[in-house]
Design a protein around this motif. Structure first.
Motif, mmCIF file in Angstrom:
data_model
loop_
_atom_site.group_PDB
_atom_site.id
_atom_site.type_symbol
_atom_site.label_atom_id
_atom_site.label_comp_id
_atom_site.label_asym_id
_atom_site.label_seq_id
_atom_site.Cartn_x
_atom_site.Cartn_y
_atom_site.Cartn_z
ATOM 1 N N GLY A 1 0.791 -1.231 0.000
ATOM 2 C CA GLY A 1 0.000 0.000 0.000
ATOM 3 C C GLY A 1 0.816 1.270 0.000
ATOM 4 O O GLY A 1 0.415 2.270 0.609
ATOM 5 N N VAL A 2 1.957 1.263 -0.691
ATOM 6 C CA VAL A 2 2.841 2.435 -0.689
ATOM 7 C C VAL A 2 2.122 3.673 -1.214
ATOM 8 O O VAL A 2 2.194 4.743 -0.602
ATOM 9 N N LYS A 3 1.425 3.547 -2.321
ATOM 10 C CA LYS A 3 0.743 4.703 -2.913
ATOM 11 C C LYS A 3 -0.235 5.318 -1.921
ATOM 12 O O LYS A 3 -0.226 6.535 -1.686
ATOM 13 N N GLU A 4 -1.066 4.490 -1.293
ATOM 14 C CA GLU A 4 -2.069 4.982 -0.357
ATOM 15 C C GLU A 4 -1.418 5.624 0.873
ATOM 16 O O GLU A 4 -1.871 6.661 1.360
ATOM 17 N N LYS A 5 -0.354 5.023 1.358
ATOM 18 C CA LYS A 5 0.315 5.553 2.549
ATOM 19 C C LYS A 5 0.989 6.890 2.258
ATOM 20 O O LYS A 5 0.920 7.814 3.073
ATOM 21 N N LEU A 6 1.616 7.014 1.100
ATOM 22 C CA LEU A 6 2.252 8.278 0.763
ATOM 23 C C LEU A 6 1.229 9.372 0.477
ATOM 24 O O LEU A 6 1.441 10.539 0.839
ATOM 25 N N LEU A 7 0.107 9.024 -0.167
ATOM 26 C CA LEU A 7 -0.946 10.021 -0.392
ATOM 27 C C LEU A 7 -1.518 10.518 0.932
ATOM 28 O O LEU A 7 -1.747 11.712 1.110
ATOM 29 N N ALA A 8 -1.733 9.607 1.877
ATOM 30 C CA ALA A 8 -2.255 9.993 3.192
ATOM 31 C C ALA A 8 -1.242 10.858 3.939
ATOM 32 O O ALA A 8 -1.600 11.875 4.549
ATOM 33 N N ALA A 9 0.034 10.484 3.886
ATOM 34 C CA ALA A 9 1.072 11.272 4.551
ATOM 35 C C ALA A 9 1.133 12.678 3.957
ATOM 36 O O ALA A 9 1.221 13.670 4.695
ATOM 37 N N HIS A 10 1.057 12.780 2.646
ATOM 38 C CA HIS A 10 1.078 14.086 1.975
ATOM 39 C C HIS A 10 -0.126 14.930 2.389
ATOM 40 O O HIS A 10 0.007 16.119 2.669
ATOM 41 N N ARG A 11 -1.283 14.297 2.457
ATOM 42 C CA ARG A 11 -2.511 14.993 2.840
ATOM 43 C C ARG A 11 -2.401 15.576 4.254
ATOM 44 O O ARG A 11 -2.939 16.630 4.542
ATOM 45 N N PHE A 12 -1.680 14.889 5.137
ATOM 46 C CA PHE A 12 -1.545 15.353 6.518
ATOM 47 C C PHE A 12 -0.294 16.187 6.743
ATOM 48 O O PHE A 12 0.056 16.503 7.875
ATOM 49 N N GLY A 13 0.424 16.526 5.680
ATOM 50 C CA GLY A 13 1.560 17.430 5.796
ATOM 51 C C GLY A 13 2.872 16.773 6.173
ATOM 52 O O GLY A 13 3.830 17.466 6.511
ATOM 53 N N ILE A 14 2.952 15.463 6.128
ATOM 54 C CA ILE A 14 4.211 14.776 6.423
ATOM 55 C C ILE A 14 5.079 14.880 5.183
ATOM 56 O O ILE A 14 4.653 14.530 4.081
ATOM 57 N N ASP A 15 6.309 15.369 5.346
ATOM 58 C CA ASP A 15 7.131 15.595 4.166
ATOM 59 C C ASP A 15 8.411 14.765 4.123
ATOM 60 O O ASP A 15 9.161 14.832 3.161
ATOM 61 N N THR A 16 8.683 13.982 5.153
ATOM 62 C CA THR A 16 9.854 13.123 5.165
ATOM 63 C C THR A 16 9.403 11.686 5.367
ATOM 64 O O THR A 16 8.707 11.382 6.327
ATOM 65 N N ILE A 17 9.806 10.813 4.450
ATOM 66 C CA ILE A 17 9.361 9.425 4.443
ATOM 67 C C ILE A 17 10.569 8.499 4.488
ATOM 68 O O ILE A 17 11.558 8.736 3.794
ATOM 69 N N LEU A 18 10.480 7.454 5.290
ATOM 70 C CA LEU A 18 11.453 6.368 5.284
ATOM 71 C C LEU A 18 10.745 5.180 4.647
ATOM 72 O O LEU A 18 9.746 4.701 5.170
#
Length: 103
Positions: free
Chosen positions: A16-33
C-alpha cells in the motif's frame, strides 16, 4: 510508521505504498522512510506528491535510526520542571469520567 524488521536488522517491504504516501502528503508529512525493496512502487505515486516529499530508501535498522533519531536542539526555556508537570497517574476520578458502576 509501518513495516517489519528481521532479527538481523533488515527492513522488509510494505504494501500500500501509494495509499500511505498520499495519506502522509494529505496530513503534511514531508519526510518518508521507505524500504529499499519498495522503490519499484514509487512510479505509482503521483509525481507532485513525490516531489513534495523527501523519500529516504532504507535497507537496515541502522539506516532508519540514523535518519529518524537525529539530534534536535533542546529549548531550555520551554522545559517544564518536575514541580510544574502534571502527574502521570492520579487515583482521583477526573471530572466527566464515569466509573464502570456508574455506566
Amino acid at each position: 510508521m509501518t513495516g517489519e524488521i528481521t532479527l538481523r536488522g533488515r527492513i522488509l517491504p510494505i504494501g500500500g505504498v501509494k495509499e500511505k504516501l498520499l495519506a502522509a502528503h494529505r496530513f503534511g508529512i514531508d519526510t518518508i522512510l521507505l524500504p529499499k525493496d519498495n522503490e519499484k512502487d514509487l512510479p505509482e505515486v503521483p509525481e507532485e506528491v513525490r516531489n513534495a516529499m523527501t523519500i529516504n530508501l532504507v535497507e537496515t535498522i541502522d539506516d532508519v535510526l540514523s535518519l529518524a533519531l537525529e539530534d534536535a536542539p533542546i529549548q531550555t526555556d520551554s522545559v517544564v520542571g518536575p514541580a510544574e508537570a502534571p502527574p502521570l497517574w492520579t487515583p482521583e476520578l477526573q471530572p466527566g469520567l464515569q466509573t464502570p458502576a456508574e455506566q
